[in-house]
Design a protein around this motif. Structure first.
Motif, PDB file in Angstrom:
ATOM      1  N   GLU A  20       0.973  -0.691   0.147  1.00  0.00           N
ATOM      2  CA  GLU A  20       0.025   0.210   0.168  1.00  0.00           C
ATOM      3  C   GLU A  20       0.261   1.465   0.211  1.00  0.00           C
ATOM      4  O   GLU A  20       0.525   2.243  -0.564  1.00  0.00           O
ATOM      5  CB  GLU A  20      -1.133   0.034   0.898  1.00  0.00           C
ATOM      6  N   ALA A  21       2.036   1.350   0.377  1.00  0.00           N
ATOM      7  CA  ALA A  21       2.800   2.537   0.760  1.00  0.00           C
ATOM      8  C   ALA A  21       3.362   2.461  -0.683  1.00  0.00           C
ATOM      9  O   ALA A  21       3.678   3.959  -1.103  1.00  0.00           O
ATOM     10  CB  ALA A  21       3.833   2.607   2.217  1.00  0.00           C
ATOM     11  N   ILE A  22       3.942   1.694  -0.741  1.00  0.00           N
ATOM     12  CA  ILE A  22       4.430   1.527  -2.672  1.00  0.00           C
ATOM     13  C   ILE A  22       4.028   2.230  -2.809  1.00  0.00           C
ATOM     14  O   ILE A  22       3.747   2.619  -4.470  1.00  0.00           O
ATOM     15  CB  ILE A  22       4.894   0.370  -2.946  1.00  0.00           C
ATOM     16  N   LYS A  23       2.413   1.928  -3.680  1.00  0.00           N
ATOM     17  CA  LYS A  23       0.876   2.294  -4.505  1.00  0.00           C
ATOM     18  C   LYS A  23       0.742   3.867  -3.990  1.00  0.00           C
ATOM     19  O   LYS A  23       0.706   4.694  -4.911  1.00  0.00           O
ATOM     20  CB  LYS A  23      -0.456   1.695  -4.201  1.00  0.00           C
ATOM     21  N   LYS A  24       0.982   4.518  -2.916  1.00  0.00           N
ATOM     22  CA  LYS A  24       1.187   5.455  -2.314  1.00  0.00           C
ATOM     23  C   LYS A  24       2.400   6.757  -3.082  1.00  0.00           C
ATOM     24  O   LYS A  24       2.259   7.861  -4.059  1.00  0.00           O
ATOM     25  CB  LYS A  24       0.753   6.156  -0.788  1.00  0.00           C
ATOM     26  N   TYR A  25       3.440   6.048  -2.462  1.00  0.00           N
ATOM     27  CA  TYR A  25       5.019   6.265  -3.288  1.00  0.00           C
ATOM     28  C   TYR A  25       4.344   6.744  -5.118  1.00  0.00           C
ATOM     29  O   TYR A  25       5.192   7.787  -5.447  1.00  0.00           O
ATOM     30  CB  TYR A  25       5.436   5.664  -3.362  1.00  0.00           C
ATOM     31  N   TRP A  26       4.019   6.088  -5.973  1.00  0.00           N
ATOM     32  CA  TRP A  26       3.996   5.916  -7.010  1.00  0.00           C
ATOM     33  C   TRP A  26       1.902   7.142  -7.498  1.00  0.00           C
ATOM     34  O   TRP A  26       2.239   7.036  -8.736  1.00  0.00           O
ATOM     35  CB  TRP A  26       3.840   4.614  -8.096  1.00  0.00           C
ATOM     36  N   VAL A  27       1.481   7.373  -6.359  1.00  0.00           N
ATOM     37  CA  VAL A  27       0.188   8.309  -7.182  1.00  0.00           C
ATOM     38  C   VAL A  27       1.000   9.650  -7.417  1.00  0.00           C
ATOM     39  O   VAL A  27       1.338  10.527  -7.220  1.00  0.00           O
ATOM     40  CB  VAL A  27      -0.263   8.630  -5.895  1.00  0.00           C
ATOM     41  N   LEU A  28       0.586   9.286  -8.874  1.00  0.00           N
ATOM     42  CA  LEU A  28       0.820  10.974  -9.619  1.00  0.00           C
ATOM     43  C   LEU A  28      -0.768  12.202  -9.793  1.00  0.00           C
ATOM     44  O   LEU A  28      -1.624  11.711  -9.737  1.00  0.00           O
ATOM     45  CB  LEU A  28       0.695  11.047 -11.852  1.00  0.00           C
ATOM     46  N   GLU A  29       0.005  12.988  -9.253  1.00  0.00           N
ATOM     47  CA  GLU A  29      -1.402  14.364  -9.884  1.00  0.00           C
ATOM     48  C   GLU A  29      -0.928  15.642 -10.465  1.00  0.00           C
ATOM     49  O   GLU A  29      -0.292  15.949  -9.922  1.00  0.00           O
ATOM     50  CB  GLU A  29      -2.212  14.743  -8.475  1.00  0.00           C
ATOM     51  N   ASN A  30      -1.252  15.903 -11.132  1.00  0.00           N
ATOM     52  CA  ASN A  30      -0.899  16.894 -12.390  1.00  0.00           C
ATOM     53  C   ASN A  30       0.748  16.826 -12.878  1.00  0.00           C
ATOM     54  O   ASN A  30       1.624  17.451 -12.525  1.00  0.00           O
ATOM     55  CB  ASN A  30      -0.964  18.340 -11.659  1.00  0.00           C
ATOM     56  N   ASN A  31       1.143  15.498 -12.971  1.00  0.00           N
ATOM     57  CA  ASN A  31       2.388  15.293 -13.319  1.00  0.00           C
ATOM     58  C   ASN A  31       2.998  15.426 -12.339  1.00  0.00           C
ATOM     59  O   ASN A  31       4.159  15.445 -12.564  1.00  0.00           O
ATOM     60  CB  ASN A  31       2.845  16.342 -14.813  1.00  0.00           C
ATOM     61  N   LYS A  32       2.500  15.422 -10.940  1.00  0.00           N
ATOM     62  CA  LYS A  32       3.914  15.252  -9.961  1.00  0.00           C
ATOM     63  C   LYS A  32       3.171  14.614  -8.501  1.00  0.00           C
ATOM     64  O   LYS A  32       2.370  14.157  -8.843  1.00  0.00           O
ATOM     65  CB  LYS A  32       3.191  16.987  -9.524  1.00  0.00           C
ATOM     66  N   PHE A  33       4.305  13.307  -8.511  1.00  0.00           N
ATOM     67  CA  PHE A  33       4.377  12.382  -7.313  1.00  0.00           C
ATOM     68  C   PHE A  33       3.733  13.993  -6.183  1.00  0.00           C
ATOM     69  O   PHE A  33       4.027  14.677  -5.469  1.00  0.00           O
ATOM     70  CB  PHE A  33       5.438  11.916  -6.842  1.00  0.00           C
ATOM     71  N   ILE A  34       2.678  13.674  -5.058  1.00  0.00           N
ATOM     72  CA  ILE A  34       2.114  13.695  -4.588  1.00  0.00           C
ATOM     73  C   ILE A  34       2.471  13.227  -2.764  1.00  0.00           C
ATOM     74  O   ILE A  34       2.206  13.989  -1.439  1.00  0.00           O
ATOM     75  CB  ILE A  34       0.554  13.888  -3.936  1.00  0.00           C
ATOM     76  N   ASN A  35       3.204  12.315  -3.140  1.00  0.00           N
ATOM     77  CA  ASN A  35       3.166  11.803  -1.551  1.00  0.00           C
ATOM     78  C   ASN A  35       5.071  11.635  -1.664  1.00  0.00           C
ATOM     79  O   ASN A  35       5.724  10.975  -2.251  1.00  0.00           O
ATOM     80  CB  ASN A  35       2.874  10.051  -1.366  1.00  0.00           C
ATOM     81  N   LYS A  36       5.706  11.726   0.153  1.00  0.00           N
ATOM     82  CA  LYS A  36       6.668  11.615  -0.299  1.00  0.00           C
ATOM     83  C   LYS A  36       7.327  10.377   0.522  1.00  0.00           C
ATOM     84  O   LYS A  36       6.751  10.113   1.627  1.00  0.00           O
ATOM     85  CB  LYS A  36       6.926  13.162   0.562  1.00  0.00           C
ATOM     86  N   SER A  37       9.145   9.869   0.477  1.00  0.00           N
ATOM     87  CA  SER A  37       9.422   8.700   1.027  1.00  0.00           C
ATOM     88  C   SER A  37       9.498   9.374   2.703  1.00  0.00           C
ATOM     89  O   SER A  37       8.889   8.208   3.146  1.00  0.00           O
ATOM     90  CB  SER A  37      10.489   8.309   1.006  1.00  0.00           C
ATOM     91  N   THR A  38       9.448  10.516   3.043  1.00  0.00           N
ATOM     92  CA  THR A  38      10.412  10.508   4.499  1.00  0.00           C
ATOM     93  C   THR A  38       8.631  10.055   5.028  1.00  0.00           C
ATOM     94  O   THR A  38       8.909   9.572   5.657  1.00  0.00           O
ATOM     95  CB  THR A  38      10.583  11.794   4.475  1.00  0.00           C
ATOM     96  N   VAL A  39       8.053  10.827   4.720  1.00  0.00           N
ATOM     97  CA  VAL A  39       6.256  10.187   5.287  1.00  0.00           C
ATOM     98  C   VAL A  39       6.053   8.879   5.122  1.00  0.00           C
ATOM     99  O   VAL A  39       5.542   7.972   6.341  1.00  0.00           O
ATOM    100  CB  VAL A  39       4.964  10.910   4.827  1.00  0.00           C
ATOM    101  N   LEU A  40       5.592   8.492   4.184  1.00  0.00           N
ATOM    102  CA  LEU A  40       5.474   6.932   3.211  1.00  0.00           C
ATOM    103  C   LEU A  40       6.659   5.847   4.499  1.00  0.00           C
ATOM    104  O   LEU A  40       6.361   5.182   4.977  1.00  0.00           O
ATOM    105  CB  LEU A  40       5.858   6.615   2.481  1.00  0.00           C
TER     106      LEU A  40
END
Length: 319
Positions: A20-40
């Motif tokens: 689930e964390a990996i999927k969140k890592y690769w979430v794109l919105e407007n050509n930008k990743f919205i989740n950061k490795s630090t938080v995940l």
């Protein structure tokens, strides 16, 4: 850059609690990743670096981007969020922001090289023409000294050290004068006006006079046999200090008397020559227009204004 499609693959051997964390890592919105490795990575005790390495090892993201120049589709594997930024930069033209596939990009690069080659050939021809016409004779001693310094040091950087008591704007003015006379070529960084290097023809150095041997051309005066006509070449003042300085200056040596008669009407004209010099002539109007004592109507003289204009349009002037 518009992503037409993307596909995420996660290894079958991946720890289920990471999926689930990996999927969140690769979430794109407007050509930008919205989740950061630090938080995940924090819930798992991972640092941003450790979480990023885990994602690389356990998953792959594939994107497809349509070329804006042709129908081709570019397929890319994204290895990390930072790698995605690199891919976007490589695919998009920095000026047009258009996406170019590898084939179109190679074609554009070839066209750029061809254009640069043509521009370079034109510059070389201009430089050869400048040498042929000895345009350095129009330089001030300071400008000639600057040119010697540029040639000796293969660039302009040493100018500001050598002439450290000279205002920078004066130094740049000399540099631009040398460029405008096609004695040197300034090469700029592609995306701004920063000079990255300076070039000149190798043969220029051996042809240049030294500063103390430079003889400025003096204004030339020529006269006709009656000494009533005055023709002068006015040379541009290249040492203008402020708005009160003369625009044109020089010295004259009259080889014979010039007779300017009181009460006589004179016609004058000024022509602009190369290097912003001027040519001035003063001539008695009577020598241009002399009314005949008696002629038929059809052969009457032109109006004085037309006669003067014809005189100026004639080829009697030796510039």
């Amino acid at each position: 850059m518009k992503i037409d499609s993307h596909r995420l693959e996660i290894n079958e051997t991946c720890n289920p609690e990471y999926i689930e964390a990996i999927k969140k890592y690769w979430v794109l919105e407007n050509n930008k990743f919205i989740n950061k490795s630090t938080v995940l990575g924090k819930p798992f005790g991972f640092s941003a670096y450790e979480f990023g390495n885990m994602v690389k090892a356990e998953s792959k993201l594939f994107i497809e981007v349509k070329c804006d120049t042709c129908p081709n589709i570019e397929s890319k594997q994204v290895k990390s969020q930072s790698n995605f930024i690199t891919i976007k930069s490589n695919l998009c033209d920095t000026k047009t922001r258009l996406v170019n596939c590898a084939k179109c990009k190679a074609k554009i690069e070839t066209q750029k090289l061809e254009e640069l080659e043509i521009q370079n050939e034109i510059r070389i021809e201009k430089q050869k023409f400048a040498i042929k016409n000895q345009t350095w004779l129009n330089l001030t001693p300071f400008q000639l000294n600057a040119l010697h310094c540029i040639i000796q040091n293969k660039g302009i950087s040493k100018l500001f050290t050598k002439f450290n008591n000279t205002p920078n704007n004066n130094i740049w003015s000399a540099i631009y004068t040398l460029r405008n006379l096609n004695l040197i070529v300034l090469h700029y960084k592609e995306d701004n006006s920063h000079v990255i290097r300076t070039s000149f023809l190798p043969e220029l150095e051996s042809l240049l006079p030294t500063v103390n041997r430079l003889v400025k051309s003096k204004p030339k005066a020529t006269y006709n046999s009656t000494s009533k006509e005055l023709k002068i070449k006015l040379t541009k003042n290249n040492n203008v200090k402020n708005r009160d300085s003369p625009i044109y200056s020089g010295v004259l040596n009259f080889e014979e008397d010039v007779h300017i008669e009181k009460g006589t009407q004179y016609t004058f004209g000024v022509w602009k020559l190369e290097f912003d010099n001027l040519y001035f002539t003063l001539i008695p109007t009577d020598s241009i227009y002399k009314a005949p004592s008696q002629q038929s109507t059809s052969s009457q003289p032109k109006h004085l204004k037309d006669a003067i204009q014809d005189f100026f349009n004639s080829s009697k002037f030796d510039f």
